[in-house]
Every structure is written in structure tokens, then in C-alpha cells.
Design an enzyme around this catalytic site. Structure first.
Site, PDB file in Angstrom:
ATOM      1  N   ARG A   1       0.842  -1.197   0.000  1.00  0.00           N
ATOM      2  CA  ARG A   1       0.000   0.000   0.000  1.00  0.00           C
ATOM      3  C   ARG A   1       0.875   1.245   0.000  1.00  0.00           C
ATOM      4  NH1 ARG A   1       1.911   1.966   3.783  1.00  0.00           N
ATOM      5  NH2 ARG A   1       0.613   3.784   3.464  1.00  0.00           N
ATOM      6  N   GLY A   2       0.229   2.386  -0.273  1.00  0.00           N
ATOM      7  CA  GLY A   2       0.963   3.644  -0.372  1.00  0.00           C
ATOM      8  C   GLY A   2       1.121   3.992  -1.846  1.00  0.00           C
ATOM      9  N   ALA A   3       0.724   5.207  -2.202  1.00  0.00           N
ATOM     10  CA  ALA A   3       0.611   5.565  -3.623  1.00  0.00           C
ATOM     11  C   ALA A   3       1.884   5.328  -4.446  1.00  0.00           C
ATOM     12  CB  ALA A   3       0.140   7.009  -3.742  1.00  0.00           C
TER      13      ALA A   3
ATOM     14  N   ARG B   1      -7.200  -0.462  -7.255  1.00  0.00           N
ATOM     15  CA  ARG B   1      -7.639   0.536  -6.276  1.00  0.00           C
ATOM     16  C   ARG B   1      -7.820   1.843  -7.053  1.00  0.00           C
ATOM     17  NH1 ARG B   1      -4.350   1.031  -0.910  1.00  0.00           N
ATOM     18  NH2 ARG B   1      -6.332   1.899  -0.175  1.00  0.00           N
TER      19      ARG B   1
ATOM     20  N   GLN C   1      -2.584   2.481   9.887  1.00  0.00           N
ATOM     21  CA  GLN C   1      -1.281   2.546   9.200  1.00  0.00           C
ATOM     22  C   GLN C   1      -0.287   3.384  10.011  1.00  0.00           C
ATOM     23  OE1 GLN C   1      -4.221   2.865   7.700  1.00  0.00           O
ATOM     24  NE2 GLN C   1      -4.190   2.220   5.577  1.00  0.00           N
TER      25      GLN C   1
ATOM     26  N   ASP D   1      -2.599  10.762  -2.574  1.00  0.00           N
ATOM     27  CA  ASP D   1      -2.882   9.669  -3.515  1.00  0.00           C
ATOM     28  C   ASP D   1      -3.225  10.192  -4.904  1.00  0.00           C
ATOM     29  OD1 ASP D   1      -3.581   8.561  -0.655  1.00  0.00           O
ATOM     30  OD2 ASP D   1      -3.037   6.895  -1.957  1.00  0.00           O
TER      31      ASP D   1
ATOM     32  N   ASN E   1      -6.124  12.139   0.035  1.00  0.00           N
ATOM     33  CA  ASN E   1      -5.199  11.379   0.888  1.00  0.00           C
ATOM     34  C   ASN E   1      -6.038  10.594   1.896  1.00  0.00           C
ATOM     35  OD1 ASN E   1      -2.475  10.662   1.620  1.00  0.00           O
ATOM     36  ND2 ASN E   1      -2.775  11.842   3.481  1.00  0.00           N
ATOM     37  N   LYS E   2      -5.371   9.836   2.714  1.00  0.00           N
ATOM     38  CA  LYS E   2      -6.036   8.944   3.679  1.00  0.00           C
ATOM     39  C   LYS E   2      -7.127   9.683   4.454  1.00  0.00           C
ATOM     40  CE  LYS E   2      -5.632   5.450   4.216  1.00  0.00           C
ATOM     41  NZ  LYS E   2      -6.593   4.485   3.583  1.00  0.00           N
TER      42      LYS E   2
END
Ligand code: MRU
Length: 409
Positions: free
Chosen positions: A67-69, A111, A217, A258, A268-269
Site C-alpha cells: 500500500r501507499g501511492a 484501487r 497505518q 494519492d 489522501n487517507k
């Protein structure tokens, strides 16, 4: 090493951090693989997941093992190289190109919010269409191209980190959300990359880490990473951030992104928007740190960003993984009997789940424990959009830009 302020600068222990993803060439009897650290099992298990097919990589991304852009962009590229090496089965260049286009479309949509996934797939696809030569040469060329993207990611992050560090005053107390560190990239990180660079220059004294519900996270990954790197950090509940800012305990907020639209609105998150609103209210600078691969000039503003909705179970309970090392002969005998035929899964009352299996050095377990009444209705968007008006600057590998300067980028 430049030093800022009176305290002697320390070095982040980056050599303690693993690489997040890598290519493993074919070895005796085994096909090539894309290997990754399974982030669903951190911080207590550092399992390496070996993917041999496009579907394996898709599964790792969907489950957030990866995970993570930024790292998703690299993963898309490696997944296509993997498909080409292990699955394409084509003997004809045209059929291979058609297959690659289909695989690229597939991986790009696993995603929807992080544009990097589509960026990595498109870079590979476009590169493949420029190639000449016989099929084997083209296959080798796209693998080489994917490996270059792996190296490029680290170089980009290091450049971004150095630019961002200049924004911080000596001994700054920074607050961050989600995980934007080495684990969200091939190596080094974006917003945490700024922290790593700044710490080496004596510009960071403390990192406030938002837990980042529902999947934690921040609590699971960012704390693990910062503590390994030897950087002082303190975990906070997401809801504690505004009161810390009110108390004057935060000098800057550093987050990742993201997808960033042409007008500077940034996804973003989930929870990032609330942080930006609080930061603006308390006049705390709010920096969005992201590589250029996260910018999507095709979208005018944030209303056009697709927001991923995730499973209800992420809010209805929580999961944890670990390793049991038997501390008595009795426990060892019981666990050995339970796992003698391989992995053993238990379906427990109230929907709790657990499984256990024998691994080197002990017994690895995975659990999911329900914390809400059965059938609780859930709304679980994974991201939110922060309007450009709340963002002080964007930190990228080429420089630091105010929202109104984005057009020039
Ligand atoms: O759902 P996740 O964990 O993939 O979300 C990640 C984030 O929102 C990060 O902040 C973002 O990808 C930037 S990572 C450098």
C-alpha cells in the site's frame, strides 16, 4: 552533513528499514517473482510475500499487503513485467501487446484513488508500444524498464525529502498521518522522507503519529518505521491532533497524497481533511509531500477524484498478527498437534476469526476480532479530499510549490 540549531544532528538509521518491493529473478526450478513485505502483518511479523502472477500482485494490493501511492505505481510496472515473463505465453508480438494492454487495464483499476497505479501501468504500456525487435528482446526491455522505475522511485523520494527538509525550522515538532514512509515507497518515503532528511540536519525533534483509523497505518507502520530508524515519535489518537495544535505543540503537518488535481485539491487517507482544517485554524503550515507521479492534470478539481470505499469489516473489528513461541513443553505439544496438518482456522462465536500455522521459530497467528454489534451498518471511505485552499505548499522532487504555482509544474 549540515547542522541546524545548537543540538548535534543525528542520523536516521535507514539501513534498519527493509526494501518494500523487489524483483526476484528465476532460480533453479522457480519462476521470477515480485517480492514484497506483507504490511498487513507488520509490526509483529516481517513476512515476505512472493507473487508469481498478475493476480497475486492484484491480491496483495487489494488486501493492503502492499500500500501507499508511490509503491503502487512501481508495483503496477513490476506486475506487468511479471505477467510478461510468467503468463503471457505469446509467441507473436501483436498478441503480446494486446495481452499487455489488457493486463495494464486490469492492474490500473485494483484501487481507484491513487493515480500512481494507473501511472505505472501506463508508463509500461506506452514504453512497450515504442519497442522494436523480436518478442524476447521486447520482454527483456520492459523488465529492464520496470527495474529502472524501482530505482527511480528511491531517487525521487530522496530528492523530495531534501527539498522538504528546508521548510522546517530547527527542532520542529511535526505531525503526520497514515504511512508515507519507506513502506509506502520502494524505499525512503515522501512525507516521512522529509522527516528522515530533516532529522539528519537537526530540524526535527519529534514526530506526532496519528493512529489512522480504521486500519492503523500510523499506529502499526509509521511508529514501527520511525522507531527502527531511531527517530523520536509519539502515537496519538486521530482525534487528539486538533488539541495538540491548539496547545502549540505542532510546528508543521506533513502528509502524502494519492492524487492531486490540476487546481491542487489533494486526495489522501481519510482524516487528512480534518487535519488540514485544524492546521489552518491554528496557523500551522500544512505540507502535502508527493512525487510528480501523484499529480493528475486530467482532473480539474477534487470532486472528480474517485474515492475508494472499503469493506465494513475494517470498522466492525480489528485484526492482528503475531508469532507464538511456546514457553513450555505442554504448549509446544498442543500447538504442534493443532497445526500438524498445516494451517488451522477457527470460526469463533460472534464472527471472531483466528488461524494459526507453524513457521520457523514458532507458530504464526492471524486474528480478526469483532468490536461492534453484528450487522452494524458502516460507511468506510478510505480517502478524503483536502481543498487546495487549505494546503500551504506541495513538496515534490523538483521543488516546493504553492497551490497557485501548480500550473507551471
Ligand atoms: O490505503 P493506503 O494505506 O494505501 O493509503 C495510503 C495513503 O493515504 C498515503 O498517505 C498516500 O498513499 C501517500 S504515501 C506516500
Amino acid at each position: 552533513m549540515s547542522e541546524v540549531g545548537s543540538e548535534k544532528a543525528l542520523r536516521a538509521r535507514l539501513e534498519e528499514l527493509p526494501r518494500t518491493i523487489w524483483w526476484e529473478a528465476a532460480s533453479s526450478g522457480d519462476r521470477p517473482a515480485v517480492c514484497l513485505i506483507d504490511q498487513t502483518r507488520l509490526p509483529f511479523r516481517e513476512d515476505v510475500r512472493r507473487c508469481h502472477t498478475l493476480e497475486d500482485v492484484e491480491g496483495a494490493i487489494q488486501s493492503l499487503a502492499l500500500r501507499g501511492a508511490p509503491v503502487l505505481g512501481v508495483a503496477a510496472a513490476l506486475a506487468l513485467a511479471l505477467w510478461s515473463e510468467n503468463e503471457s505465453g505469446e509467441t507473436d508480438v501483436d498478441a503480446w501487446l494486446v495481452g499487455l494492454d489488457i493486463a495494464a487495464a486490469r492492474i490500473a483499476q485494483v484501487r481507484p484513488t491513487a493515480v500512481n497505479l494507473a501511472w505505472g501501468a501506463e508508463r509500461m504500456r506506452a514504453f512497450a508500444h515504442t519497442l522494436d525487435g523480436v518478442l524476447d528482446e521486447r520482454k527483456a526491455a520492459i523488465l529492464d524498464f520496470a527495474l529502472r522505475l524501482v530505482d527511480e522511485d528511491e531517487a525521487v523520494n530522496r530528492a523530495l525529502g531534501a527539498k522538504g527538509a528546508e521548510l522546517l525550522k530547527p527542532q520542529a515538532r511535526v505531525l503526520t498521518h497514515c504511512n508515507t514512509g519507506s513502506l509506502a515507497t520502494v524505499f525512503f518515503g515522501t512525507a516521512l522522507g522529509v522527516v528522515y532528511s530533516a532529522y539528519d540536519q537537526g530540524r526535527v525533534s519529534q514526530v506526532w503519529v496519528c493512529e489512522t483509523r480504521p486500519l492503523n497505518q500510523g499506529g502499526r507502520l509509521t511508529t514501527w518505521e520511525l522507531m527502527r530508524a531511531g527517530i523520536p515519535c509519539t502515537l496519538i489518537a486521530d482525534d487528539a491532533a486538533a488539541s495538540l495544535m491548539a496547545a502549540g505543540e505542532v510546528d508543521a503537518v506533513l502528509v502524502g497524497a494519492d492524487r492531486i488535481c490540476a487546481n491542487g485539491d489533494a486526495a489522501n487517507k481519510i482524516g487528512t481533511l480534518a487535519l488540514a482544517i485544524a492546521a489552518n485554524h491554528y496557523h500551522v503550515p500544512f505540507y502535502v509531500c508527493a512525487p510528480l507521479s501523484t499529480f493528475d492534470a486530467t482532473l480539474k478539481d477534487g470532486s472528480q477524484i474517485p474515492i475508494e470505499r472499503r469493506a465494513s469489516s475494517e470498522l466492525q473489528g480489528f485484526g492482528a498478527s503475531g508469532v507464538v513461541v511456546p514457553d513450555s513443553r505442554l504448549i509446544a505439544t498442543v500447538l504442534s498437534a493443532v497445526t500438524g496438518k498445516g494451517k488451522r482456522s477457527f470460526k469463533l462465536k460472534e464472527g471472531h476469526r483466528a488461524s494459526i500455522e507453524r513457521v520457523t521459530g514458532g507458530y504464526a497467528f492471524d486474528t480478526w476480532l469483532r468490536t461492534t454489534p453484528q450487522k452494524t451498518r458502516v460507511y468506510n471511505p478510505a480517502f478524503d479530499v483536502t481543498p487546495a485552499s487549505l494546503i500551504s505548499s506541495f513538496v515534490t522532487e523538483t521543488g516546493v510549490y504553492a497551490p497557485h504555482e501548480l500550473e507551471s509544474v
